[in-house]
Design a protein around this motif. Structure first.
Motif, mmCIF file in Angstrom:
data_model
loop_
_atom_site.group_PDB
_atom_site.id
_atom_site.type_symbol
_atom_site.label_atom_id
_atom_site.label_comp_id
_atom_site.label_asym_id
_atom_site.label_seq_id
_atom_site.Cartn_x
_atom_site.Cartn_y
_atom_site.Cartn_z
ATOM 1 N N ILE A 116 5.860 46.705 60.699
ATOM 2 C CA ILE A 116 4.999 46.617 61.896
ATOM 3 C C ILE A 116 5.198 45.328 62.696
ATOM 4 O O ILE A 116 4.756 45.246 63.838
ATOM 5 C CB ILE A 116 3.479 46.809 61.575
ATOM 6 N N LYS A 143 5.508 47.344 54.564
ATOM 7 C CA LYS A 143 4.722 47.772 55.734
ATOM 8 C C LYS A 143 4.617 46.620 56.725
ATOM 9 O O LYS A 143 4.771 46.803 57.937
ATOM 10 C CB LYS A 143 3.330 48.227 55.290
ATOM 11 N N SER A 195 -5.861 50.924 55.115
ATOM 12 C CA SER A 195 -5.243 49.738 55.730
ATOM 13 C C SER A 195 -6.164 48.986 56.667
ATOM 14 O O SER A 195 -5.960 47.797 56.892
ATOM 15 C CB SER A 195 -3.996 50.143 56.528
ATOM 16 N N VAL A 196 -7.129 49.674 57.260
ATOM 17 C CA VAL A 196 -7.978 49.042 58.281
ATOM 18 C C VAL A 196 -9.404 48.944 57.755
ATOM 19 O O VAL A 196 -10.132 49.937 57.702
ATOM 20 C CB VAL A 196 -7.939 49.849 59.605
ATOM 21 N N PHE A 211 -0.336 47.971 70.188
ATOM 22 C CA PHE A 211 1.009 48.576 70.213
ATOM 23 C C PHE A 211 1.607 48.611 71.628
ATOM 24 O O PHE A 211 2.734 49.062 71.808
ATOM 25 C CB PHE A 211 0.971 50.006 69.646
ATOM 26 N N PHE A 260 8.277 50.394 62.479
ATOM 27 C CA PHE A 260 7.243 51.419 62.316
ATOM 28 C C PHE A 260 7.197 52.329 63.548
ATOM 29 O O PHE A 260 7.233 51.853 64.678
ATOM 30 C CB PHE A 260 5.892 50.722 62.136
ATOM 31 N N MET A 302 3.773 45.757 66.515
ATOM 32 C CA MET A 302 2.330 45.582 66.644
ATOM 33 C C MET A 302 2.047 44.091 66.817
ATOM 34 O O MET A 302 2.346 43.300 65.925
ATOM 35 C CB MET A 302 1.677 46.108 65.369
ATOM 36 N N PHE A 340 -10.227 42.579 61.594
ATOM 37 C CA PHE A 340 -10.292 43.760 62.470
ATOM 38 C C PHE A 340 -11.639 43.752 63.190
ATOM 39 O O PHE A 340 -12.679 43.568 62.549
ATOM 40 C CB PHE A 340 -10.126 45.042 61.645
ATOM 41 N N LYS A 360 -6.076 45.718 50.879
ATOM 42 C CA LYS A 360 -5.040 46.739 50.687
ATOM 43 C C LYS A 360 -4.730 46.946 49.198
ATOM 44 O O LYS A 360 -4.589 48.075 48.738
ATOM 45 C CB LYS A 360 -3.767 46.339 51.434
ATOM 46 N N HIS A 366 -7.266 40.444 53.872
ATOM 47 C CA HIS A 366 -6.813 41.792 54.257
ATOM 48 C C HIS A 366 -5.821 42.333 53.224
ATOM 49 O O HIS A 366 -5.878 43.508 52.848
ATOM 50 C CB HIS A 366 -6.189 41.767 55.663
ATOM 51 N N LYS A 425 -6.722 44.747 65.593
ATOM 52 C CA LYS A 425 -6.489 43.734 64.567
ATOM 53 C C LYS A 425 -6.452 42.390 65.294
ATOM 54 O O LYS A 425 -5.925 42.311 66.403
ATOM 55 C CB LYS A 425 -5.153 43.992 63.881
ATOM 56 N N MET A 453 -3.529 56.531 55.309
ATOM 57 C CA MET A 453 -2.973 55.212 55.644
ATOM 58 C C MET A 453 -3.978 54.361 56.411
ATOM 59 O O MET A 453 -4.189 53.192 56.078
ATOM 60 C CB MET A 453 -1.699 55.392 56.494
HETATM 61 O O1 LIG Z 1 -1.400 48.159 57.723
HETATM 62 C C1 LIG Z 1 -1.665 47.122 58.333
HETATM 63 O O2 LIG Z 1 -1.403 46.011 57.854
HETATM 64 C C2 LIG Z 1 -2.299 47.124 59.637
HETATM 65 O O3 LIG Z 1 -2.389 46.098 60.196
HETATM 66 C C3 LIG Z 1 -2.894 48.326 60.257
HETATM 67 C C4 LIG Z 1 -2.081 49.512 60.560
HETATM 68 C C5 LIG Z 1 -2.599 50.742 60.207
HETATM 69 C C6 LIG Z 1 -1.891 51.900 60.464
HETATM 70 C C7 LIG Z 1 -0.664 51.842 61.114
HETATM 71 C C8 LIG Z 1 -0.152 50.594 61.492
HETATM 72 C C9 LIG Z 1 -0.868 49.439 61.221
#
Ligand SMILES: O=C(O)C(=O)Cc1ccccc1
Ligand SMILES: Nc1ncnc2c1ncn2[C@@H]1O[C@H](C[S@+](CC[C@H]([NH3+])C(=O)[O-])CC(=O)[O-])[C@@H](O)[C@H]1O
Length: 247
Positions: A207, A203, A36-37, A142, A19, A211, A240, A190, A186, A170, A32
């Protein structure tokens, strides 16, 4: 801000790249992050309310990892303290360009917003001015783990009496059952926001190398090691959370 829906991971990718906050992400970022959050809009809006309680006259308010400037704009709308200005910093050129456009647009619509400077740069290389509010809204996760303590120590050194760091992240959980439950919830969040199983899986793999969430206990201990005197969680939605750290 752009209203383009996030479909970045909707098609099967032969190999999911790591990412990055590039042009493609910037175009869909508001959608996004909201989908996502969990709690993101509540956190951003209330960050402004909190900041107004900690802002000191003639000081800087930092938005570190500012992305498109959502936190900066909340700070500018809520803080009324004399002589305050906001410095927003991000190392993604694509983010910084769109952030400047967005904030200029807000300036032309509203009067009495705090002045703002948007800097393209690495927050690890920043020379901090005396600050009353520092926001790290989903940015520390990050930063390379071995750089986190030094960054927080430099933020602590720059904070004025009466100021605060507001840190949103997170979370990971040391208890395996708690971690699995909140991770599943979570994913349900989503899914409820329209992401497919494929989007969620791709995704996640994008990440996982970039992350690295810590646990609440790790955050608390590191903040105390950085010289903060008190750590107060003020918000949590699923995995979060947002913390106030006092100098
Ligand atoms: O999308 C996810 O699972 C996240 O943990 C959060 C996120 C939100 C935006 C960019 C990267 C991660
Ligand atoms: N070393 C670094 N230096 C500067 N910026 C960095 C660095 N590393 C990452 N970034 C930047 O930190 C931001 C993280 S997003 C913040 C959301 C925002 N705060 C929001 O409330 O809307 C979080 C997310 O997408 O989950 C990105 O814009 C990166 O380019």
């Amino acid at each position: 801000m752009s209203k383009e829906p996030d479909r970045l991971f909707a098609q099967p990718l032969p190999q999911v790249p790591d990412f990055a906050f590039n042009e493609d992400v910037v175009r869909v970022f508001p959608d996004m992050i909201k989908r996502s959050v969990p709690g993101y809009p509540t956190i951003v809006e209330n960050l402004g309310v909190l900041a107004a309680q900690f802002a000191q006259p003639n000081s800087v308010l930092y938005d570190l990892g500012s992305s498109l400037g959502a936190v900066t704009q909340a700070l500018r709308r809520h803080v009324r303290t004399d002589g305050c200005r906001v410095i927003a910093v991000d190392n993604s050129i694509a983010m910084v360009e769109r952030c400047r456009e967005y904030l200029n647009g807000q300036d032309s619509m509203f009067q009495e917003l705090l002045p703002v400077e948007v800097i393209e740069g690495d927050i690890l290389a920043l020379q901090f001015a005396p600050a009353s509010v520092v926001a790290l809204n989903f940015t520390l996760q990050f930063i390379a783990p071995d750089e986190r303590l030094a960054l927080l120590s430099r933020i602590r050194q720059s904070l004025l009496p009466g100021g605060a760091l507001i840190l949103s992240e997170k979370l990971r959980f040391n208890d395996a059952e708690e971690h699995a439950l909140l991770t599943d919830l979570h994913i349900a969040f989503k899914r409820a926001n329209g992401y497919s199983e494929l989007e969620i899986a791709q995704k996640r793999s994008a990440i996982e190398n970039v992350m690295k969430p810590d646990s609440l206990e790790e955050h608390r201990e590191r903040l105390l090691a950085a010289g903060f005197s008190k750590v107060v969680p003020w918000f949590q939605c699923l995995n979060f959370a947002s913390l106030i750290a006092l100098p």
